[in-house]
Design a protein around this motif. Structure first.
Motif, short mmCIF file in Angstrom:
data_model
loop_
_atom_site.label_atom_id
_atom_site.label_comp_id
_atom_site.label_asym_id
_atom_site.label_seq_id
_atom_site.Cartn_x
_atom_site.Cartn_y
_atom_site.Cartn_z
N CYS A 11 0.84 -1.20 0.00
CA CYS A 11 0.00 0.00 0.00
C CYS A 11 0.87 1.24 0.00
N GLU A 12 0.56 2.16 -0.89
CA GLU A 12 1.27 3.45 -0.89
C GLU A 12 0.98 4.16 0.43
N LYS A 13 1.95 4.98 0.84
CA LYS A 13 1.73 5.81 2.02
C LYS A 13 0.66 6.86 1.70
N PRO A 14 -0.07 7.37 2.71
CA PRO A 14 -0.10 6.91 4.09
C PRO A 14 -1.04 5.72 4.23
N LEU A 15 -1.04 5.11 5.40
CA LEU A 15 -1.99 4.03 5.66
C LEU A 15 -3.41 4.54 5.50
N SER A 16 -3.66 5.75 5.94
CA SER A 16 -4.98 6.38 5.82
C SER A 16 -4.77 7.88 6.00
N ASN A 17 -5.78 8.67 5.70
CA ASN A 17 -5.69 10.09 6.06
C ASN A 17 -6.49 10.38 7.33
N SER A 18 -6.84 9.31 8.05
CA SER A 18 -7.56 9.43 9.32
C SER A 18 -6.90 8.49 10.33
N GLY A 30 4.41 1.75 1.61
CA GLY A 30 5.33 2.30 0.63
C GLY A 30 6.11 3.51 1.10
N PHE A 31 6.88 3.36 2.15
CA PHE A 31 7.80 4.41 2.58
C PHE A 31 9.13 4.16 1.88
N ASN A 32 9.20 4.55 0.62
CA ASN A 32 10.32 4.19 -0.23
C ASN A 32 11.65 4.77 0.21
N ARG A 33 11.62 5.88 0.95
CA ARG A 33 12.88 6.53 1.28
C ARG A 33 13.75 5.69 2.21
N ARG A 34 13.14 4.75 2.91
CA ARG A 34 13.94 3.80 3.70
C ARG A 34 14.86 2.99 2.81
N PHE A 35 14.48 2.85 1.53
CA PHE A 35 15.23 2.01 0.61
C PHE A 35 16.16 2.81 -0.30
N ASP A 36 16.25 4.11 -0.06
CA ASP A 36 17.22 4.94 -0.77
C ASP A 36 18.61 4.62 -0.23
N ARG A 49 14.95 11.45 -8.40
CA ARG A 49 15.77 11.32 -7.19
C ARG A 49 15.66 9.93 -6.57
N TYR A 50 14.47 9.35 -6.57
CA TYR A 50 14.25 8.12 -5.80
C TYR A 50 13.95 6.89 -6.66
N ALA A 51 14.26 6.93 -7.95
CA ALA A 51 13.92 5.82 -8.84
C ALA A 51 14.45 4.49 -8.32
N GLU A 52 15.70 4.45 -7.88
CA GLU A 52 16.29 3.20 -7.41
C GLU A 52 15.59 2.69 -6.16
N SER A 53 15.13 3.61 -5.32
CA SER A 53 14.48 3.19 -4.06
C SER A 53 13.16 2.50 -4.34
N TYR A 54 12.44 2.94 -5.39
CA TYR A 54 11.17 2.29 -5.72
C TYR A 54 11.40 0.85 -6.19
N VAL A 55 12.45 0.65 -6.96
CA VAL A 55 12.78 -0.71 -7.39
C VAL A 55 13.18 -1.56 -6.19
N ALA A 56 14.00 -0.99 -5.31
CA ALA A 56 14.47 -1.72 -4.13
C ALA A 56 13.32 -2.11 -3.21
N GLU A 57 12.34 -1.22 -3.01
CA GLU A 57 11.23 -1.57 -2.12
C GLU A 57 10.34 -2.64 -2.75
N ILE A 58 10.13 -2.58 -4.07
CA ILE A 58 9.34 -3.61 -4.74
C ILE A 58 10.04 -4.95 -4.65
N GLU A 59 11.35 -4.97 -4.85
CA GLU A 59 12.10 -6.23 -4.73
C GLU A 59 12.01 -6.79 -3.32
N THR A 60 12.06 -5.90 -2.31
CA THR A 60 11.94 -6.34 -0.92
C THR A 60 10.55 -6.90 -0.66
N PHE A 61 9.55 -6.21 -1.15
CA PHE A 61 8.16 -6.67 -1.00
C PHE A 61 7.98 -8.05 -1.62
N LEU A 62 8.45 -8.23 -2.85
CA LEU A 62 8.28 -9.51 -3.54
C LEU A 62 9.04 -10.63 -2.83
N ASP A 63 10.21 -10.32 -2.30
CA ASP A 63 10.97 -11.32 -1.54
C ASP A 63 10.19 -11.77 -0.31
#
Length: 332
Positions: free
Chosen positions: A79-86, A108-114, A268-282
């Motif tokens: 799920c993309e951030k945020p979990l909810s707006n409430s 989807g807090f992708n910046r952790r994977f930058d 700026r964060y293209a690589e982080s999006y790939v890294a988070e998807i790879e982590t999710f799939l793993d």
């Protein structure tokens, strides 16, 4: 964001089975580009027999509903951030998911994977700068979003700064206990008319006294400004802006003519999006818990909610071990 994640999936060992979007032509474009089947309803997409995992990349107010539908269908969820707006909705989602379910939802807090921010985080936790005393996070967008986005965004604190709340939590070894926020609409007064701010500063404090300062702006004249400074008892670590290239100019007038900054988050964060998807799939394949999950989403929402309250009242908001945090801790 659907296109962003589709590009990342294309670089990972997975395929997009089907896609749903309320705007049919958007779904069709993505389907044509990926070979995915366009589905008429979200429920049909979630329950498709060939689908192993569901990616929720919709407006924030629909996230928890779709997460729960996917979880009930036995599918792993990104799920993309945020979990909810409430905050209440986020807590209800955690309660419905339960312990195991919450840990099976990837947020989807992708910046952790930058790799730059990630290296700073790892080196802080290794003790390289001694005891962390101050953490300063700067995040400025090149330009504000369309005005029609503002009313459904959930506000700057839960839409934009949510990334920085999560980034701070990933670096800290303890939760913040207080927060004070100030926001204004200096970029575009119409954003203020719509009930939001476009510039904000937050100061948080942990129980041991670590200070966290977060600076956000919806506009930055020189590009996408993304920096983290960690100051400790034995030194300082900085994850600085990443220019478009590492080329610099030296001539009679300048010795630091660095290339311009990116003007788009994907640059700026293209690589982080790939890294988070790879982590999710793993995690999906191995059955492991997601490293950043729905509980992290709830905790970030708590900080965003407290910041919103502080900005409205002008007061310091104490983030005590109330019932919400106790529930979240028990699930972690």
């Amino acid at each position: 964001m659907g296109q962003v994640h589709a590009d990342a999936i294309a670089q990972a060992d997975a395929r997009i089975v089907c896609v749903f979007d309320q705007v049919t032509e958007v779904a069709q474009r993505l389907g044509d580009a990926t070979g995915a089947k366009v589905i008429g309803t979200a429920e049909d997409a979630i329950n498709h027999p060939d689908v192993d995992a569901v990616m929720v990349v919709t407006s924030s107010d629909t996230h928890t509903k779709l997460i729960l539908k996917a979880h009930q269908a036995g599918k792993a969820v990104f799920c993309e951030k945020p979990l909810s707006n409430s905050l209440e909705d986020a807590q209800n989602c955690i309660d419905a998911l339960g312990d195991d379910g919450s840990k099976r939802v990837f947020l989807g807090f992708n910046r952790r994977f930058d790799k730059h921010h990630g290296a700073l985080c790892a080196r802080v936790k290794s003790g390289e700068i001694g005891t962390l005393e101050q953490l300063i996070i700067t995040s400025r967008d090149p330009y504000p979003p369309p005005l029609e986005y503002i009313p459904k965004s959930g506000g700057l604190f839960s839409d934009m700064m949510i990334h920085d709340f999560d980034m701070a939590r990933s670096i800290l070894t303890e939760e913040p206990v207080s927060i004070v926020a100030n926001g204004s609409s200096v970029v575009d007064p119409e954003i203020g008319t719509l009930g939001d701010v476009d510039s904000a500063t937050v100061i948080m404090r942990t129980a041991s006294g670590v200070l966290v300062i977060i600076v956000n702006s919806r506009r930055c004249a020189f590009g996408y400004d993304q920096r983290i400074e960690a100051f400790g008892s034995q030194g300082m670590l900085i994850s600085n802006n990443v220019p478009k290239t590492s080329v610099t100019l030296a001539n009679g007038d300048s010795h630091d003519g660095k290339d311009a900054l990116p003007e788009f988050f994907m640059d700026r964060y293209a690589e982080s999006y790939v890294a988070e998807i790879e982590t999710f799939l793993d995690c999906v394949r191995s059955g492991k818990d997601m490293p950043v999950n729905a509980i992290d989403g709830l905790r970030a929402m708590m900080l965003a909610n407290a910041a919103t309250q502080s900005n409205l009242t002008g007061e310091v908001v104490e983030i005590a071990m109330n019932e919400l945090m106790i529930k979240a801790r028990l699930l972690s």
